[in-house]
Write a protein that holds these residues in place. Structure first.
Motif, PDB file in Angstrom:
ATOM      1  N   GLU A  90      36.808  37.577  29.055  1.00  0.00           N
ATOM      2  CA  GLU A  90      37.575  38.595  28.593  1.00  0.00           C
ATOM      3  C   GLU A  90      38.214  39.519  29.740  1.00  0.00           C
ATOM      4  N   ARG A  91      37.248  40.023  30.575  1.00  0.00           N
ATOM      5  CA  ARG A  91      37.879  40.809  31.695  1.00  0.00           C
ATOM      6  C   ARG A  91      37.209  39.990  33.008  1.00  0.00           C
ATOM      7  N   VAL A  92      37.866  40.124  34.204  1.00  0.00           N
ATOM      8  CA  VAL A  92      37.649  39.558  35.465  1.00  0.00           C
ATOM      9  C   VAL A  92      37.913  40.305  36.513  1.00  0.00           C
ATOM     10  N   HIS A  93      37.302  40.203  37.559  1.00  0.00           N
ATOM     11  CA  HIS A  93      37.494  40.711  38.904  1.00  0.00           C
ATOM     12  C   HIS A  93      38.662  39.642  39.458  1.00  0.00           C
ATOM     13  N   TRP A  94      39.681  40.446  39.678  1.00  0.00           N
ATOM     14  CA  TRP A  94      40.738  39.504  40.525  1.00  0.00           C
ATOM     15  C   TRP A  94      40.548  39.742  42.068  1.00  0.00           C
ATOM     16  N   LEU A  95      40.603  38.364  42.532  1.00  0.00           N
ATOM     17  CA  LEU A  95      40.526  38.260  44.111  1.00  0.00           C
ATOM     18  C   LEU A  95      41.724  37.521  44.648  1.00  0.00           C
ATOM     19  N   GLY A  96      42.703  37.800  45.367  1.00  0.00           N
ATOM     20  CA  GLY A  96      43.725  37.164  45.961  1.00  0.00           C
ATOM     21  C   GLY A  96      44.090  37.277  47.258  1.00  0.00           C
ATOM     22  N   TYR A  97      44.437  36.337  47.870  1.00  0.00           N
ATOM     23  CA  TYR A  97      44.831  36.279  49.439  1.00  0.00           C
ATOM     24  C   TYR A  97      46.200  36.011  49.532  1.00  0.00           C
ATOM     25  N   SER A  98      46.909  36.788  50.152  1.00  0.00           N
ATOM     26  CA  SER A  98      48.369  36.632  50.734  1.00  0.00           C
ATOM     27  C   SER A  98      49.253  36.414  49.461  1.00  0.00           C
ATOM     28  N   MET A  99      49.848  35.313  49.051  1.00  0.00           N
ATOM     29  CA  MET A  99      50.489  35.143  47.873  1.00  0.00           C
ATOM     30  C   MET A  99      49.583  35.242  46.589  1.00  0.00           C
ATOM     31  N   GLY A 100      48.435  34.856  46.766  1.00  0.00           N
ATOM     32  CA  GLY A 100      47.423  35.016  45.616  1.00  0.00           C
ATOM     33  C   GLY A 100      47.275  36.385  45.541  1.00  0.00           C
ATOM     34  N   GLY A 101      47.376  37.307  46.578  1.00  0.00           N
ATOM     35  CA  GLY A 101      47.155  38.718  46.255  1.00  0.00           C
ATOM     36  C   GLY A 101      48.321  39.362  45.607  1.00  0.00           C
ATOM     37  N   ARG A 102      49.477  38.867  46.016  1.00  0.00           N
ATOM     38  CA  ARG A 102      50.626  39.379  45.123  1.00  0.00           C
ATOM     39  C   ARG A 102      50.435  39.124  43.553  1.00  0.00           C
ATOM     40  N   ILE A 103      49.985  37.835  43.379  1.00  0.00           N
ATOM     41  CA  ILE A 103      49.823  37.596  41.867  1.00  0.00           C
ATOM     42  C   ILE A 103      48.466  38.408  41.375  1.00  0.00           C
ATOM     43  N   ALA A 104      47.678  38.502  41.959  1.00  0.00           N
ATOM     44  CA  ALA A 104      46.301  39.333  41.553  1.00  0.00           C
ATOM     45  C   ALA A 104      46.858  40.641  41.258  1.00  0.00           C
ATOM     46  N   LEU A 105      47.547  41.377  42.197  1.00  0.00           N
ATOM     47  CA  LEU A 105      48.155  42.530  41.877  1.00  0.00           C
ATOM     48  C   LEU A 105      48.847  42.629  40.648  1.00  0.00           C
ATOM     49  N   ALA A 106      49.675  41.652  40.655  1.00  0.00           N
ATOM     50  CA  ALA A 106      50.664  41.608  39.186  1.00  0.00           C
ATOM     51  C   ALA A 106      49.775  41.645  38.072  1.00  0.00           C
ATOM     52  N   LEU A 110      49.576  44.174  35.017  1.00  0.00           N
ATOM     53  CA  LEU A 110      50.342  43.765  33.682  1.00  0.00           C
ATOM     54  C   LEU A 110      49.221  43.239  32.697  1.00  0.00           C
ATOM     55  N   LEU A 111      47.750  43.128  33.287  1.00  0.00           N
ATOM     56  CA  LEU A 111      46.857  42.552  32.315  1.00  0.00           C
ATOM     57  C   LEU A 111      45.770  43.641  32.403  1.00  0.00           C
ATOM     58  N   ARG A 112      46.054  44.955  32.314  1.00  0.00           N
ATOM     59  CA  ARG A 112      45.081  45.839  32.708  1.00  0.00           C
ATOM     60  C   ARG A 112      43.709  45.781  31.713  1.00  0.00           C
ATOM     61  N   GLU A 113      44.112  45.483  30.586  1.00  0.00           N
ATOM     62  CA  GLU A 113      42.919  45.310  29.547  1.00  0.00           C
ATOM     63  C   GLU A 113      41.889  44.165  29.852  1.00  0.00           C
ATOM     64  N   ARG A 114      42.450  43.215  30.881  1.00  0.00           N
ATOM     65  CA  ARG A 114      41.504  41.995  31.063  1.00  0.00           C
ATOM     66  C   ARG A 114      41.005  42.351  32.915  1.00  0.00           C
ATOM     67  N   THR A 115      41.264  43.481  33.398  1.00  0.00           N
ATOM     68  CA  THR A 115      40.811  43.519  34.541  1.00  0.00           C
ATOM     69  C   THR A 115      39.789  44.617  34.884  1.00  0.00           C
ATOM     70  N   LEU A 116      38.652  44.070  35.495  1.00  0.00           N
ATOM     71  CA  LEU A 116      37.465  44.899  35.991  1.00  0.00           C
ATOM     72  C   LEU A 116      37.600  45.414  37.328  1.00  0.00           C
ATOM     73  N   SER A 117      38.206  44.662  38.279  1.00  0.00           N
ATOM     74  CA  SER A 117      38.377  45.288  39.454  1.00  0.00           C
ATOM     75  C   SER A 117      39.690  44.291  40.285  1.00  0.00           C
ATOM     76  N   LEU A 118      40.096  44.727  41.485  1.00  0.00           N
ATOM     77  CA  LEU A 118      41.038  44.032  42.195  1.00  0.00           C
ATOM     78  C   LEU A 118      40.510  44.130  43.584  1.00  0.00           C
ATOM     79  N   ILE A 119      40.792  42.791  44.250  1.00  0.00           N
ATOM     80  CA  ILE A 119      40.399  42.771  45.563  1.00  0.00           C
ATOM     81  C   ILE A 119      41.702  41.950  46.125  1.00  0.00           C
ATOM     82  N   LEU A 120      42.274  42.883  47.071  1.00  0.00           N
ATOM     83  CA  LEU A 120      43.457  42.159  47.822  1.00  0.00           C
ATOM     84  C   LEU A 120      43.298  41.858  49.309  1.00  0.00           C
ATOM     85  N   GLU A 121      43.431  40.758  49.737  1.00  0.00           N
ATOM     86  CA  GLU A 121      43.223  40.226  51.300  1.00  0.00           C
ATOM     87  C   GLU A 121      44.788  39.794  51.714  1.00  0.00           C
ATOM     88  N   SER A 122      45.068  40.757  52.701  1.00  0.00           N
ATOM     89  CA  SER A 122      46.280  40.372  53.371  1.00  0.00           C
ATOM     90  C   SER A 122      47.526  40.204  52.406  1.00  0.00           C
TER      91      SER A 122
END
Length: 289
Positions: A90-106, A110-122
């Motif tokens: 249902e909801r997730v901690h997003w972890l993204g690196y570089s390009m994956g970080g851009r995707i995790a941020l998006a 855009l999916l705020r109701e599915r987001t527990l937290s956000l971790i961005l690396e580089s």
């Protein structure tokens, strides 16, 4: 590992691996990477968390469509939402690196109701200036053309020579060889269409959405990665209550150059969220008594 066909990608399949039990983390690799990016982290986290890693379209063992459209940020975020549905998350901690970080941020925006937290690396939010974005699009197109005309080995040779990766020279030879082999196993069609579909020049900017992020957010960046230190600091200043960790003796790939410290930073951040949530529940319970 399993391969999951997604309607958001026209029935194309993503390669997915899940390990561990507990609150869900979805980890997204960078350009030329694969789910193997998170091997060290998955091993450290799986005792307390369920870690889902995937190969992005055109990477690893996922399908590599021959046109850029399925790779777009819009379609990728839709695919991630569909993937969560298929995994009953249902909801997730997003972890993204570089390009994956851009995707995790998006995804977090855009999916705020599915987001527990956000971790961005580089990572970055994309380019807000249209002229800068067009220049980057042209640069990404030149890289894509290089893959097409010179082949995957020549491209990887060029990619690894970029100043962005200079700090990786300190890595043990065995680690660098493993990383190079992983890059070489990617599909060249997938790489060039990834650049065209979801490169920094192709994606929209999410900078204006940063002040609206209302989930626990952590920015991780290597001290020697000057450009991304500046980007991380700027994003940190825009996200109320966010945290930032600038890691010494590291460049762009903190998870690889300082794996133990990276794992500890992420897991301590997640524990602080859990502890805060538990405290909030206790306070609410006491107030309702």
């Amino acid at each position: 590992m399993v391969q999951i066909a997604l309607d958001a990608l026209g029935g194309l399949r993503l390669n997915v691996e899940r390990t561990g039990n507990g609150p869900p983390i979805l980890a997204i690799h960078g350009f030329t990477g694969s789910l193997l990016t998170w091997d060290f982290f998955s091993k450290a986290a799986r005792g307390e968390y369920s870690v889902t890693c995937l190969d992005l379209p055109g990477h690893g063992s996922s399908d590599a469509p021959d046109n850029p459209q399925p790779y777009s940020m819009k379609n990728t975020v839709r695919a991630l939402s569909e993937l969560l549905d298929s995994l009953n998350i249902e909801r997730v901690h997003w972890l993204g690196y570089s390009m994956g970080g851009r995707i995790a941020l998006a995804a977090a925006c855009l999916l705020r109701e599915r987001t527990l937290s956000l971790i961005l690396e580089s990572a970055s939010p994309g380019l807000a200036n249209p002229d800068e974005r067009e220049l980057r699009r042209l640069s990404d197109e030149a890289l894509a053309t290089k893959v097409e005309t010179e082949g995957i080995e020549a491209f990887v040779e060029h990619w690894e020579s970029l100043p962005l990766w200079q700090s990786q020279d300190r890595l043990p030879e065995k680690v660098r060889q493993k990383l190079r082999l992983q890059r070489l196993t990617n599909n060249p069609v997938g790489l060039n269409n990834s650049l065209r579909g979801i490169g920094t020049g192709a994606q929209p900017s999410f900078q204006d959405l940063l002040p609206g992020l209302q989930v626990p957010t952590l920015f991780i960046v290597g001290e020697e990665d000057d450009k991304f230190v500046g980007i991380a600091q700027e994003m940190h200043s825009m996200v109320i209550g966010s945290q930032i960790r600038i890691v010494k003796e590291s460049g762009h790939t903190v998870h690889l150059e300082q794996p133990d410290l990276f794992n500890r930073i992420v897991l301590e951040f997640l524990k602080s969220i859990k502890d805060s949530s538990t405290l909030e529940v206790r306070i609410r319970s006491q107030l309702n008594q």
